[in-house]
Structure formats: structure tokens, C-alpha cells
Design a protein around this motif. Structure first.
Motif, short mmCIF file in Angstrom:
data_model
loop_
_atom_site.label_atom_id
_atom_site.label_comp_id
_atom_site.label_asym_id
_atom_site.label_seq_id
_atom_site.Cartn_x
_atom_site.Cartn_y
_atom_site.Cartn_z
N UNK A 256 0.83 -1.21 0.00
CA UNK A 256 0.00 0.00 0.00
C UNK A 256 0.86 1.26 0.00
N UNK A 257 1.89 1.27 0.83
CA UNK A 257 2.76 2.43 0.92
C UNK A 257 3.60 2.60 -0.35
N UNK A 258 4.13 1.47 -0.85
CA UNK A 258 4.99 1.53 -2.04
C UNK A 258 4.22 1.93 -3.29
N UNK A 259 2.90 1.73 -3.28
CA UNK A 259 2.08 2.02 -4.45
C UNK A 259 1.51 3.42 -4.45
N UNK A 260 1.77 4.18 -3.39
CA UNK A 260 1.33 5.57 -3.38
C UNK A 260 0.11 5.87 -2.55
N UNK A 261 -0.36 4.88 -1.77
CA UNK A 261 -1.52 5.12 -0.92
C UNK A 261 -1.06 5.60 0.45
N UNK A 262 -1.74 6.58 0.97
CA UNK A 262 -1.34 7.17 2.24
C UNK A 262 -1.72 6.34 3.45
#
Length: 305
Positions: A256-262
């Protein structure tokens, strides 16, 4: 003499189904104008030739050529031989992010380059026909094999001579027949999103990169692509996340973090909206073959460009 038939984008066609994988083996119709779809397209010319007007360059594919290009920029099959037969597929971004291509090649494709190789042989004609048949079979294991083998064939390009167009000596010019005002804007928007979708960006950042007002950016992009800026950014992020989740050591929070989601909650909500299931369920399902991520549509006649 009968009037020439043309391809008309359908309301439920490839242009409106960004997460579906389409495979085809057909005699395509030429198009009335440029179109756009959020998949990477692979073409193998079985017979004849096809001429495309891409965003910034023209290219002709001849019998035996295999090509790869990003469908998320305007492109137009404007002419072809009467005997043209081509095979290939429209690959959702999740499969594009799975490809083990040189990093500079992947980046250039997302920025509008076209990869063409003439290093093919008789086995390619047989394989593309088989992959299309497998995709049409209704057998999930066969469909999964078709996808995996197609991706491996694309990856093998790195070991043979290939060309990225436009090359450094090519003159990049506007594509006749496209909306000259909006098309360069869409190109700049897509370029910026491709480079920055894993960062915390919004419509203001995107508009600033394209040097236009945010509201105008949203209107032009929606008119040209049929998608909102927010939907397109989320599609990029979710496709990248799906590719990461297919890896053995994938951790949902880290993905989630690596894909751009906060946050994990935002990731779960967006993932369910596009994939129809939670990230955890997706990770479990793709590890239990013969499940295939995305829906496969195969075409034996007609045209999906």
C-alpha cells in the motif's frame, strides 16, 4: 465499390475496460480516428502490414514484426494492407508492471515510445494463435498459461535486436487528425503521472506539470480518455500494487505504501472498487493457480485496436 468499413470504439469496448486483458487474432478494421485505452498493446503481424499514427511519430509494422506500445496515449491504425492479419493482446497495467524489461525501456514505453523487433520466427505465428485459442477456451488454466507465455515472449525481446521509436534522430511532429490543442496536454499529463503516481500527487500537481489550470486539466483529460484524473492515478497505483502482491514475500501494508496510498484503509477501499476484492484475497487467489487476475476477452474476428 462497397464503402470501406471502419472501427468505431464501443461503449463497453477496450477503451472502457482498463482492467481487462483482451487477446486477439484477427483482420482489423482501420480506425476513423485516434483512440486511447489504459492497457499496453502487443501486436504481432501474421500477414500484410499495418500503419499507425502514434502520439508524436508514425510507424509501419510489416509481416513478422512484433511491437509493444502504451495504449494510454492517442494512437490510430489509419491504414493497412487488404490481407492484414495481426495477433496479440491488450495488457492491463498489472501485467505490464510484471514484465522484466530493462528499466529504461519500460519508462520510454510509458512516455510514448514504440518497441519494434523483427527477431521473430515461425514459432511466433503458432504461439500467438495458440494463446488466443487458450484465452477463448474458457479453461482458466489455459488462459493463465496464455498470459504467462505471452509475458515471457515479450521479455525475451531484451536478448534480440529491437528498436525503440521514435529514435534520437527522428523528427517528432504532431499527429494529423488528432486534437492539436488537447493531445499534447494529455501526453504531458500521462508522462507526469507515469513518473510520479507512487508519490502523494493530486490534480493541482498534475496541472502544474502540464502548465495549465487544474479544472482545465481535469476537463481535457476526461474528454480525451473517458477517465477522471483521480481514476487514472488510482488505476496506475492499483495495477502496480497487484503486480507487487503477486510476489512471494508481499506484505499488504508495505505494498500500500509503495504504491502511493497514504493509508491501508484508502488502499483497501480503492482496491475493492477496481478489483472487486480485498488485497489480501487477491494475494491469496493469485497464488492458487489456475486463477487469472483480470478478465480475459479473446477476439478471432473484427477489430479491437
Amino acid at each position: 465499390m462497397a464503402a470501406r468499413a471502419y472501427y468505431e470504439p464501443e461503449a463497453n469496448g477496450v477503451e472502457r475496460l482498463p482492467t481487462e486483458l483482451h487477446m486477439f487474432h484477427s483482420s482489423p478494421l482501420v480506425m476513423r480516428g485516434a483512440h486511447w485505452h489504459a492497457q499496453v498493446e502487443v501486436n504481432y503481424i501474421v500477414r500484410g502490414w499495418a500503419h499507425y499514427r502514434m502520439s508524436g511519430h508514425d510507424v509501419r509494422f510489416n509481416a513478422g514484426d512484433m511491437a509493444l506500445f502504451w495504449g494510454g496515449l492517442p494512437h490510430w491504425l489509419d491504414d493497412s494492407s487488404d490481407d492484414l492479419i495481426y495477433a496479440g493482446g491488450h495488457l492491463p497495467l498489472v501485467h505490464f508492471f510484471r514484465l522484466r524489461l530493462p528499466q529504461d525501456v519500460q519508462s520510454k514505453l510509458m512516455q510514448g515510445a514504440t518497441l519494434v523487433t523483427k527477431a521473430t520466427d515461425a514459432s511466433d505465428a503458432l504461439n500467438f494463435a495458440r494463446w488466443n485459442d487458450y484465452a477463448r477456451s474458457g479453461d482458466l488454466m489455459k488462459a493463465g498459461m496464455a498470459v504467462d507465455e505471452l509475458l515471457l515472449r515479450i521479455e525475451r525481446v531484451r536478448f534480440d535486436p529491437y528498436e525503440l521509436m521514435p529514435g534520437p534522430a527522428d523528427v517528432v511532429s504532431a499527429v494529423e487528425g488528432l486534437d492539436h490543442h488537447s493531445s499534447p496536454i494529455v501526453v504531458r499529463i500521462c508522462d507526469f503521472i507515469a513518473d510520479n503516481f507512487r508519490e502523494d500527487i493530486d490534480s493541482s500537481d498534475i496541472a502544474a506539470a502540464a502548465d495549465i489550470h487544474p479544472k482545465y486539466a481535469m476537463n481535457v483529460f476526461k474528454k480525451s480518455t473517458g477517465m477522471t484524473l483521480n481514476d487514472y492515478v488510482n488505476l496506475m497505483r492499483l495495477s502496480y500494487a497487484q503486480a507487487l502482491l503477486m510476489q512471494e514475500d508481499a506484505n499488504v501494508l508495505q505494498v500500500a505504501m509503495d504504491s502511493g496510498f497514504g493509508s491501508l484503509s484508502a488502499f483497501n477501499k480503492s482496491f475493492r472498487k477496481i478489483a472487486g476484492m480485498s488485497p489480501t484475497d487477491f494475494r491469496r487467489d493469485v497464488r492458487c493457480r489456475p486463477s487469472v487476475p483480470g478478465v480475459i476477452r479473446a477476439h478471432s474476428s473484427g477489430s479491437v485496436n
